[in-house]
Design a protein around this motif. Structure first.
Motif, PDB file in Angstrom:
ATOM      1  N   UNK A   2      86.578  21.549  16.716  1.00 14.37           N
ATOM      2  CA  UNK A   2      86.990  21.624  18.078  1.00 14.37           C
ATOM      3  C   UNK A   2      86.498  20.376  18.679  1.00 14.37           C
ATOM      4  N   UNK A   3      85.324  19.861  18.471  1.00 16.37           N
ATOM      5  CA  UNK A   3      84.847  18.653  19.282  1.00 16.37           C
ATOM      6  C   UNK A   3      85.776  17.447  18.791  1.00 16.37           C
ATOM      7  N   UNK A   4      86.091  17.418  17.663  1.00 19.77           N
ATOM      8  CA  UNK A   4      87.039  15.943  17.198  1.00 19.77           C
ATOM      9  C   UNK A   4      88.530  16.155  17.778  1.00 19.77           C
ATOM     10  N   UNK A   5      88.826  17.499  18.155  1.00 18.88           N
ATOM     11  CA  UNK A   5      90.150  17.701  18.220  1.00 18.88           C
ATOM     12  C   UNK A   5      90.311  17.636  19.994  1.00 18.88           C
ATOM     13  N   UNK A   6      89.247  17.713  20.805  1.00 17.88           N
ATOM     14  CA  UNK A   6      88.855  17.740  22.082  1.00 17.88           C
ATOM     15  C   UNK A   6      89.616  16.271  22.876  1.00 17.88           C
ATOM     16  N   UNK A   7      90.484  16.565  23.536  1.00 19.44           N
ATOM     17  CA  UNK A   7      91.092  15.441  24.235  1.00 19.44           C
ATOM     18  C   UNK A   7      91.025  15.529  25.864  1.00 19.44           C
ATOM     19  N   UNK A   8      90.845  14.654  26.575  1.00 21.16           N
ATOM     20  CA  UNK A   8      90.941  14.744  28.053  1.00 21.16           C
ATOM     21  C   UNK A   8      92.215  14.923  28.503  1.00 21.16           C
ATOM     22  N   UNK A  61      86.103  17.356  38.793  1.00 19.69           N
ATOM     23  CA  UNK A  61      84.594  16.821  38.597  1.00 19.69           C
ATOM     24  C   UNK A  61      84.405  15.539  37.728  1.00 19.69           C
ATOM     25  N   UNK A  62      84.987  15.756  36.674  1.00 18.06           N
ATOM     26  CA  UNK A  62      84.690  14.623  35.644  1.00 18.06           C
ATOM     27  C   UNK A  62      85.882  13.608  35.258  1.00 18.06           C
ATOM     28  N   UNK A  63      85.810  12.521  35.878  1.00 13.49           N
ATOM     29  CA  UNK A  63      86.869  11.786  35.643  1.00 13.49           C
ATOM     30  C   UNK A  63      87.355  11.152  34.272  1.00 13.49           C
ATOM     31  N   UNK A  64      86.361  11.238  33.440  1.00 16.38           N
ATOM     32  CA  UNK A  64      86.371  10.663  32.270  1.00 16.38           C
ATOM     33  C   UNK A  64      86.279  11.878  31.275  1.00 16.38           C
ATOM     34  N   UNK A  65      86.491  11.572  29.983  1.00 11.74           N
ATOM     35  CA  UNK A  65      86.417  12.622  28.927  1.00 11.74           C
ATOM     36  C   UNK A  65      84.993  13.438  28.853  1.00 11.74           C
ATOM     37  N   UNK A  66      84.987  14.565  29.194  1.00  9.27           N
ATOM     38  CA  UNK A  66      83.349  15.124  29.060  1.00  9.27           C
ATOM     39  C   UNK A  66      82.529  14.983  27.665  1.00  9.27           C
ATOM     40  N   UNK A  67      83.265  14.671  26.807  1.00  3.55           N
ATOM     41  CA  UNK A  67      82.881  14.308  25.630  1.00  3.55           C
ATOM     42  C   UNK A  67      81.733  13.232  25.931  1.00  3.55           C
ATOM     43  N   UNK A  68      82.142  12.368  26.664  1.00  7.55           N
ATOM     44  CA  UNK A  68      81.518  11.269  26.944  1.00  7.55           C
ATOM     45  C   UNK A  68      79.887  11.440  27.743  1.00  7.55           C
ATOM     46  N   UNK A  69      79.644  12.878  28.026  1.00 12.72           N
ATOM     47  CA  UNK A  69      78.653  13.392  28.781  1.00 12.72           C
ATOM     48  C   UNK A  69      77.618  14.165  27.823  1.00 12.72           C
ATOM     49  N   UNK A  70      78.003  14.189  26.460  1.00 10.14           N
ATOM     50  CA  UNK A  70      77.462  14.992  25.406  1.00 10.14           C
ATOM     51  C   UNK A  70      76.434  13.937  24.595  1.00 10.14           C
ATOM     52  N   UNK A  71      75.196  13.851  24.688  1.00 13.97           N
ATOM     53  CA  UNK A  71      74.188  12.914  24.162  1.00 13.97           C
ATOM     54  C   UNK A  71      74.387  13.020  22.543  1.00 13.97           C
ATOM     55  N   UNK A  72      74.605  14.142  22.119  1.00 13.92           N
ATOM     56  CA  UNK A  72      74.646  14.244  20.433  1.00 13.92           C
ATOM     57  C   UNK A  72      75.976  14.350  20.048  1.00 13.92           C
ATOM     58  N   UNK A  73      77.166  13.901  20.864  1.00 12.65           N
ATOM     59  CA  UNK A  73      78.455  14.105  20.284  1.00 12.65           C
ATOM     60  C   UNK A  73      78.541  13.665  18.952  1.00 12.65           C
ATOM     61  N   UNK A  74      78.298  12.589  18.373  1.00 18.15           N
ATOM     62  CA  UNK A  74      78.456  12.161  16.977  1.00 18.15           C
ATOM     63  C   UNK A  74      77.876  13.167  16.143  1.00 18.15           C
ATOM     64  N   UNK A  75      76.861  13.770  16.291  1.00 17.18           N
ATOM     65  CA  UNK A  75      76.206  15.070  15.358  1.00 17.18           C
ATOM     66  C   UNK A  75      76.810  16.166  15.423  1.00 17.18           C
ATOM     67  N   UNK A  76      77.439  16.525  16.800  1.00 15.66           N
ATOM     68  CA  UNK A  76      78.175  17.780  16.912  1.00 15.66           C
ATOM     69  C   UNK A  76      79.737  17.654  16.390  1.00 15.66           C
ATOM     70  N   UNK A  77      80.218  16.517  16.395  1.00 13.56           N
ATOM     71  CA  UNK A  77      81.549  16.345  15.816  1.00 13.56           C
ATOM     72  C   UNK A  77      81.514  16.407  14.274  1.00 13.56           C
TER      73      UNK A  77
END
Length: 337
Positions: A278-284, A257-273
């Motif tokens: 686990x967010x920093x280690x996440x890879x597509x 469904x998501x052709x790109x890294x799903x983290x790019x769909x998280x609006x507050x990723x910088x804060x969450x990371x």
């Protein structure tokens, strides 16, 4: 005293009687002993490739693979998650599936359509964990499918909830959503999934006659198209059915469904990371792509229903609106189970 001719007649009669009795016994054995059939439980979690694996198994002529018969909702008529091959079950037994799962298990096992394997998929939310032994006793084969990247899996669940689309197929409409993630809710969800896998492993270790177990992961075995064919050969050998019969490349199979890294769909990723390793280690599980910053770079992404303007100030304004409109993911919060 019997004459030679009489003795010969008696011998022939006895031989014929023995042959008749043996033939009758053979016929009884072949008609009353059903062939051994494999009973498969696919233990998984949402957004880990379970729908793809189910659909690939359905292309095999020796397999009856159901969707989610133990889902809290009645999905029997669903093309994706319902019962396969026109199988029907008694409404009363289906209605008691949570309290008395054995009834539904027996019903599914009986309706094999002369196939060698009957199976279905099961999530942690589909059952009372205290009744896990019932499912393990029923199964002869167990596939434990996991996703190594827990954060990507969680975000994928959130995106599916936001769009209400849980599987994409060739030609499906594109859904570009953005969500915000609460680190505490992610932590609750991830601990719940880990606890379920540990519960399964403990139950298997204690079982007197445990099913055979095959471990698969989404990233290694299902995400990349070139890996799926080898995965299906492993599954076929594991189930004891003919190999090269399942189609890992059938046109109707679901697609990523998501052709790109799903983290790019998280609006507050910088804060969450900042607080989630686990967010920093996440890879597509696809080739690396440039990360999008929803606060400054929304060009080319149809999050707002139209192509963002080129003016930098307008782009920043559109990015801020995208952030404010992003739904907050509630998976792991009150009422999610």
């Amino acid at each position: 005293m019997l004459t030679p001719r009489r003795r010969r007649a008696v011998y022939i009669s006895c031989t014929a009687l023995i042959a008749t009795v043996s033939l009758f016994a053979f016929a009884q054995n072949t008609t009353t002993t059903p062939p051994q059939r494999a009973r498969l439980v696919l233990l998984s979690a949402p957004r880990s490739g379970s729908t793809l694996l189910v659909e690939m198994l359905r292309t095999h002529g020796d397999v009856v693979m159901h969707g989610e018969p133990f889902h809290e909702q009645d999905l029997r008529a669903s093309r994706k998650d319902g019962l396969a091959r026109n199988v029907t079950v008694d409404d009363a037994a289906f209605g008691r599936r949570r309290e008395r799962p054995q009834e539904l298990l027996d019903a599914l096992g009986r309706q094999h359509a002369n196939r060698r394997v009957v199976g279905f998929k099961l999530f942690s939310k589909h059952l009372d964990w205290k009744r896990l032994d019932t499912f393990l006793d029923w199964a002869t084969h167990l596939i434990l499918l996991r996703r190594d990247d827990a954060f990507a899996q969680y975000v994928s669940i959130c995106l599916a909830q936001a769009s209400n689309v849980w599987a994409a197929y060739p030609g499906s409409a594109k859904h570009d959503h953005v969500v915000s993630v609460d680190a505490a809710l992610f932590d609750t969800w991830s601990k719940h999934e880990v606890a379920f896998v540990e519960t399964v492993e403990r139950a298997l270790a204690k079982a007197s006659n445990p099913p055979g177990v095959l471990h698969l992961t989404y990233e290694r075995d299902l995400c990349a198209p070139h890996a799926r064919r080898n995965t299906m050969r492993r599954v076929e050998r594991f189930l004891g059915v003919a190999t090269d019969r399942a189609r890992a490349d059938a046109e109707h199979l679901p697609i990523k469904q998501h052709a790109v890294d799903v983290r790019d769909h998280v609006s507050n990723f910088v804060d969450v990371a900042r607080v989630l390793p686990a967010a920093n280690a996440s890879k597509p599980c696809v080739e690396a792509r440039r990360r999008l910053d929803v606060r400054h770079d929304v060009a080319g992404v149809d999050w707002l229903g139209s192509t963002p303007p080129e003016d930098p100030r307008a782009k920043a304004h559109a990015a801020a609106k995208a952030f404010m409109r992003s739904p907050h993911c509630k998976e792991g919060g009150p009422g999610w189970l």
